[in-house]
Scaffold this motif. Structure first.
Motif, short mmCIF file in Angstrom:
data_model
loop_
_atom_site.label_atom_id
_atom_site.label_comp_id
_atom_site.label_asym_id
_atom_site.label_seq_id
_atom_site.Cartn_x
_atom_site.Cartn_y
_atom_site.Cartn_z
N ASP A 3 0.85 -1.19 0.00
CA ASP A 3 0.00 0.00 0.00
C ASP A 3 0.89 1.24 0.00
OD1 ASP A 3 -1.50 -2.20 1.78
OD2 ASP A 3 -2.96 -1.01 0.67
N CYS A 4 2.04 1.12 0.67
CA CYS A 4 3.00 2.20 0.63
C CYS A 4 4.38 1.63 0.38
CB CYS A 4 2.98 3.00 1.93
SG CYS A 4 4.15 4.36 1.90
N SER A 5 4.92 1.90 -0.81
CA SER A 5 6.25 1.43 -1.19
C SER A 5 7.24 2.55 -0.92
CB SER A 5 6.31 1.11 -2.68
OG SER A 5 5.20 0.36 -3.10
N ILE A 6 8.29 2.20 -0.20
CA ILE A 6 9.36 3.17 0.08
C ILE A 6 10.58 2.66 -0.67
CG2 ILE A 6 10.79 4.18 1.90
CD1 ILE A 6 8.43 3.46 3.85
N ILE A 7 10.94 3.32 -1.75
CA ILE A 7 12.00 2.81 -2.62
C ILE A 7 13.17 3.77 -2.64
CG2 ILE A 7 12.60 2.05 -4.94
CD1 ILE A 7 9.73 1.27 -5.39
N GLY A 8 14.33 3.29 -2.21
CA GLY A 8 15.52 4.13 -2.15
C GLY A 8 15.92 4.63 -3.53
N THR A 9 16.41 5.87 -3.59
CA THR A 9 16.85 6.45 -4.86
C THR A 9 17.85 7.55 -4.58
OG1 THR A 9 16.00 7.25 -6.99
CG2 THR A 9 15.05 8.23 -5.01
N TRP A 10 18.32 8.21 -5.61
CA TRP A 10 19.26 9.32 -5.47
C TRP A 10 18.86 10.40 -6.45
CZ3 TRP A 10 19.99 4.79 -7.98
CH2 TRP A 10 20.36 4.86 -9.33
N ARG A 11 19.31 11.63 -6.21
CA ARG A 11 18.93 12.68 -7.15
C ARG A 11 20.13 13.42 -7.72
NH1 ARG A 11 15.89 16.72 -2.83
NH2 ARG A 11 17.63 16.73 -1.34
N ASP A 12 21.33 12.92 -7.42
CA ASP A 12 22.51 13.55 -8.01
C ASP A 12 23.06 12.59 -9.08
OD1 ASP A 12 25.01 12.74 -5.45
OD2 ASP A 12 23.27 11.62 -6.15
N ASP A 13 24.36 12.55 -9.26
CA ASP A 13 24.93 11.79 -10.38
C ASP A 13 25.36 10.39 -9.98
OD1 ASP A 13 26.69 14.65 -11.88
OD2 ASP A 13 24.56 14.17 -11.63
N VAL A 28 2.18 4.63 -3.71
CA VAL A 28 1.08 4.07 -2.93
C VAL A 28 0.13 3.26 -3.80
CG1 VAL A 28 1.10 5.91 -1.17
CG2 VAL A 28 -0.41 6.12 -3.15
N GLY A 29 -0.54 2.32 -3.17
CA GLY A 29 -1.72 1.71 -3.77
C GLY A 29 -1.59 0.32 -4.36
N ALA A 30 -0.47 -0.38 -4.18
CA ALA A 30 -0.37 -1.71 -4.80
C ALA A 30 -1.23 -2.72 -4.05
CB ALA A 30 1.08 -2.19 -4.81
N LYS A 31 -1.63 -3.76 -4.78
CA LYS A 31 -2.46 -4.81 -4.17
C LYS A 31 -2.64 -5.95 -5.15
CE LYS A 31 -6.85 -3.99 -4.24
NZ LYS A 31 -7.26 -4.74 -5.43
N ALA A 32 -3.07 -7.08 -4.62
CA ALA A 32 -3.39 -8.26 -5.42
C ALA A 32 -4.82 -8.08 -5.99
CB ALA A 32 -3.29 -9.51 -4.55
N PRO A 33 -5.29 -8.96 -6.87
CA PRO A 33 -6.54 -8.73 -7.60
C PRO A 33 -7.79 -8.44 -6.77
CG PRO A 33 -5.38 -10.55 -8.59
CD PRO A 33 -4.58 -10.14 -7.40
N ILE A 34 -8.01 -9.20 -5.70
CA ILE A 34 -9.24 -8.98 -4.92
C ILE A 34 -9.20 -7.60 -4.29
CG2 ILE A 34 -10.69 -9.87 -3.04
CD1 ILE A 34 -10.36 -11.98 -5.22
N GLU A 44 -11.94 -2.05 1.61
CA GLU A 44 -11.44 -1.31 0.47
C GLU A 44 -9.98 -0.93 0.72
OE1 GLU A 44 -13.32 2.52 -0.46
OE2 GLU A 44 -13.33 1.93 -2.57
N ARG A 45 -9.09 -1.42 -0.13
CA ARG A 45 -7.69 -1.10 0.01
C ARG A 45 -7.44 0.34 -0.38
NH1 ARG A 45 -4.33 -5.68 -0.27
NH2 ARG A 45 -2.56 -4.32 0.12
N LEU A 46 -6.31 0.89 0.05
CA LEU A 46 -5.97 2.27 -0.30
C LEU A 46 -5.99 2.48 -1.81
CD1 LEU A 46 -4.98 5.12 0.48
CD2 LEU A 46 -2.65 4.23 0.30
#
Lengths: 423, 359
Positions: free
Chosen positions: A221-231, A315-321, A363-365
């Motif tokens: 429902d909430c994915s926290i994915i590491g990233t960078w914004r420089d080079d 946000v918002g991932a889920k399985a089919p149901i 109801e999922r997010l």
């Protein structure tokens, strides 16, 4: 004499090179675990019938918690009394599933004495699963677990146990402290985790980089994915070494002799075509890079993520149901994730408030966002819309303007209109 | 009641780290896969960490876990970990410990080494008939049968790219198999059978009605009982009503079976994450070793391995060659079942003359 049922079909699964769960459970049965013998007996019957033999749910738990224990009863208890009750306890795992054997043996000891001896290492969400307990053992097991410093995970319409990738503990690509984030959220929101009070379940998953090894984009429902914004950091000498075939491509993922073709395998597969290779220098136009990790994956000794790191929040991932499967979508392109993560907590609490207020039962997010709209969600959590949130702008022209956006509002009279236009 | 301990959360993660992890946390610089299943990580300080990855059954007993602990005690200072996909990792700080560790794992017999790089690693799976109350198929048995057949790909780096196979025993998809290179999904094909005499005692009717994605359920008086009726034409057998109502089971030995899906991915590398797409709508349950399912998966893997470019995932390969080519090359039958008819269906139709002719 240990209990045993004939299991001719399951016996076929003792053959072959992959480790056999049948062999394992048989050994436990032989060592005196009747629940294991009866589980195999019931499983054999299921194989014969091609239908499962577990009853639907059943509410069991430990006092004061609304979750963490899943009720399960056999629908053929007269045949397999050892699994008449077969409840599971979810035990919150240490982040990234590192274990010290001394601590793990606390679980093994409790479970051998009070349960079936069967485990899932681990359940899909991430908890350790103690598989198969009788109702009267649940409170004693819980008391013994907590006395040793273990706690239950989440289930039902609550915060589910957060989980994370191996992160900075062992991965050179981790842009955020996945364990600390996972642990902090788990500890901060213990009440939300143990006491279901929401429309439905909510899952956090923390990935250290866009490779997404904990599959947050598919299921959180909430994915926290590491990233960078420089080079992207480039070691020019190492690049040359790759070109000369001195370092195997892809960290050896295709074999230790695998030579990298920088032009074909790196530059030409870049999704934004932001790289160039002149035979000795690799250049990256970082402003045009979408941080997909492909080039870094292929040249780990030459390329590394930048150092101005943080996370992208989706946000918002889920399985089919119920309404269909969803992947999570970007709502915060970049946020610094520095302990104690107050900015993030402020955001997620707004999300929960809106979802709790507006969500239907179960109801999922992600489904609520589909129903009420992403723009509504952004407004509710005080986020400005930016193009990074969409793959493309709308192509349908049905735009819901609000009255206050239009000069003169919506009030007008037909008489006034008729002054200008005859009937 | 004596002082109950609650709300303490999990043990803090760093209590479970060997010193080499504590000392190099956040300092890892690069890794190399030395051979299938053996990783070397090097930190900015020059420290080397070796990891041996082994298959985990996920469903295991305390006996097996104790054996794993013993190996960790002997070679790894009592530390080890599990991966996201249920494999087991033993970490040592010295290359000289590798051979004795590998020998101990081989002697154990149930801890094959592999699961790294361009391989088929462990199959993420659910409970199936071992524990689930809504399964259409088993889980552990199918995983065993498939991995036995594809075992050569576990301990090698032969494939164009990693192939992530996952299994869910029903449409609840506990573990999210909807973004896998290959997904094995349990499906029902018959509407629920309703126990009208007990429904109102066991279920909340409005919740049950609301549970149906296609509004196929309505309240009904049947045989004098307050119950529900299912419009069979609207039912697509997802089983969500049964999740809410024990008086409406779906399981059926003839109706239930396996659907195979292909082409999903979760990583952001090169192409965006993708959903898995239907490849084979139905294969019956064939316990104990599901030969038809195993054969179909093997076929898909081998056609992909022979045809795809290096680094291409199954979904990237299928999109590049076109799905019509995918069905042609794999020999899988295409039918009306493959055409989407749920929400967003038209986003999957081909609105272009760009297609290839196939046999």
């Amino acid at each position: 004499m240990a209990k045993e049922h004939p299991t001719p079909m399951l016996d076929e699964l003792e053959k072959g090179p992959w480790p056999s769960f049948v062999t394992d459970i048989k050994a436990a049965a032989k060592a005196g675990k009747d629940a294991c013998a009866d589980l195999l007996g019931q499983l054999e019957l299921s194989y014969k019938d091609k239908e499962g033999h577990w009853k639907h749910g059943g509410i069991v738990g430990v006092l004061g918690y609304g979750g963490g224990v899943i009720g399960r009863y056999s629908d053929v208890p007269e045949l397999f009394p050892g699994v008449e009750h077969f409840h599971t306890l979810r035990v919150n795992q240490p982040a990234s599933k590192f274990y010290k054997t001394e601590r793990l043996r606390e679980i093994i000891d409790i479970w051998n004495r009070r349960g079936s001896g069967m485990l899932n290492m681990h359940g899909s969400t991430g908890d350790m699963v103690l598989l198969g307990a009788f109702t009267e053992e649940l409170e004693p097991i819980f008391a013994e677990l907590t006395a040793k410093g273990w706690d239950l995970g989440g289930s039902g319409s609550a915060l589910r146990t957060p989980s994370c990738c191996v992160g900075k503990a062992r991965c050179e690509w981790a842009c955020i402290d996945t364990q600390d984030i996972c642990y902090t959220l788990t500890m901060e929101y213990q009440d939300e985790l143990h006491r279901p009070a929401w429309p439905y379940k909510f899952k956090f998953k923390v990935d250290g980089c866009p490779n997404c090894c904990v599959a947050s984009i598919a299921r959180a429902d909430c994915s926290i994915i590491g990233t960078w914004r420089d080079d992207i950091r480039i070691d020019a000498e190492a690049v040359k070494a790759y070109a000369a075939g001195e370092i195997a491509a892809n960290g050896g993922g295709h074999g230790t002799d695998d030579k990298l073709d920088i032009q074909k395998d790196v530059v030409e597969l870049c999704p934004t075509q932001c790289m160039s290779w002149d035979g000795s220098t690799l250049t990256i136009n970082n402003a045009e890079c979408t941080r997909c990790m492909h080039c870094i994956n292929l040249m780990p000794q030459a390329l590394r993520p930048g150092t101005d790191t943080g996370a992208t929040i989706l946000v918002g991932a889920k399985a089919p149901i119920l309404e269909g499967a969803q992947m999570s979508s970007v709502v915060i392109p970049f946020i610094k994730m520095e302990a104690p993560y107050d900015d993030f907590k402020e955001f997620i609490e707004k999300v929960w408030d809106w979802w709790d207020e507006n969500g239907k039962n179960r109801e999922r997010l992600g489904e609520l966002i589909q129903r009420l709209g992403l723009a509504e969600f952004l407004k509710a959590v005080d986020l400005e819309p930016v193009p990074q949130m969409i793959k493309e702008p709308r192509s349908n022209p049905y735009i819901f303007y609000k009255e206050e956006e239009v000069p003169g509002g919506f009030e007008r009279t037909i008489d006034d209109y008729r002054k200008r236009h005859a009937r | 009641m004596a002082e109950r301990i609650t709300d303490i959360g999990p043990p803090k993660y760093d209590e479970m780290w060997p010193d080499i992890i504590k000392d190099n946390y956040g300092k890892w610089k690069y890794h190399e896969i030395l051979e299938p299943g053996v990783l070397k990580h090097v930190s900015e300080t020059g420290t080397e960490l070796y990891t041996v990855r082994c298959a985990g059954t996920r469903l295991m007993t305390t006996l097996h876990l104790e054996n794993i602990c013993k190996i960790a005690d002997e070679f790894c200072g009592g530390f080890f970990r599990f991966t996201t996909r249920n494999n087991i990792e033993f970490m040592v700080d010295d290359a000289s410990k590798l051979e004795p560790l590998k020998k101990a794992l081989a002697d154990n017999g149930a801890l094959p080494i592999g699961g790294t790089g361009a391989c088929i690693t462990n199959i993420v799976h659910t409970q199936g008939w071992v524990h689930c109350h809504t399964p259409a198929i088993d889980a552990s048995g199918i995983v065993k049968a498939v991995m036995d057949e594809l075992f050569e790909y576990f301990g090698s780096h032969k494939l164009p790219a990693q192939v992530r196979i996952s299994l869910a025993c029903c449409l609840n998809m506990c573990g999210a198999v909807h973004c896998s290179d290959i997904a094995i999904l349990g499906v029902h094909r018959k509407p629920p059978v309703i126990e009208h005499s007990h429904l109102d005692k066991m279920c909340e009717i409005p919740t049950t009605i609301a549970a149906c994605p296609t509004a196929a359920i309505k309240p009904a008086k049947v045989d004098g009982y307050k119950s529900v009726a299912v419009n069979a034409d609207r039912c697509m057998f997802c089983g969500n009503c049964y999740t809410m109502c024990p008086a409406m089971p779906l399981a059926d030995a003839d109706g239930d079976g396996i659907a195979l899906w292909v082409g999903g991915k979760v990583s952001n590398a090169r192409s965006m994450p993708k959903f898995s797409k239907l490849a084979v709508p139905f294969i019956p349950n064939e316990p104990p070793r599901w030969p038809s399912t195993v054969e179909a998966i093997k076929k898909i893997v081998e056609v992909y391995a022979a045809d795809a470019n290096k680094y291409e995932r199954i979904g990237e390969w299928a999109e590049r060659i076109g799905w019509e080519r995918f069905f042609e090359k794999t020999g899988l039958e295409f039918s009306h079942h493959h055409i989407d008819d749920y929400r967003f269906a038209m986003t999957t139709w081909r609105n272009s003359t760009q297609f290839k002719f196939t046999d």
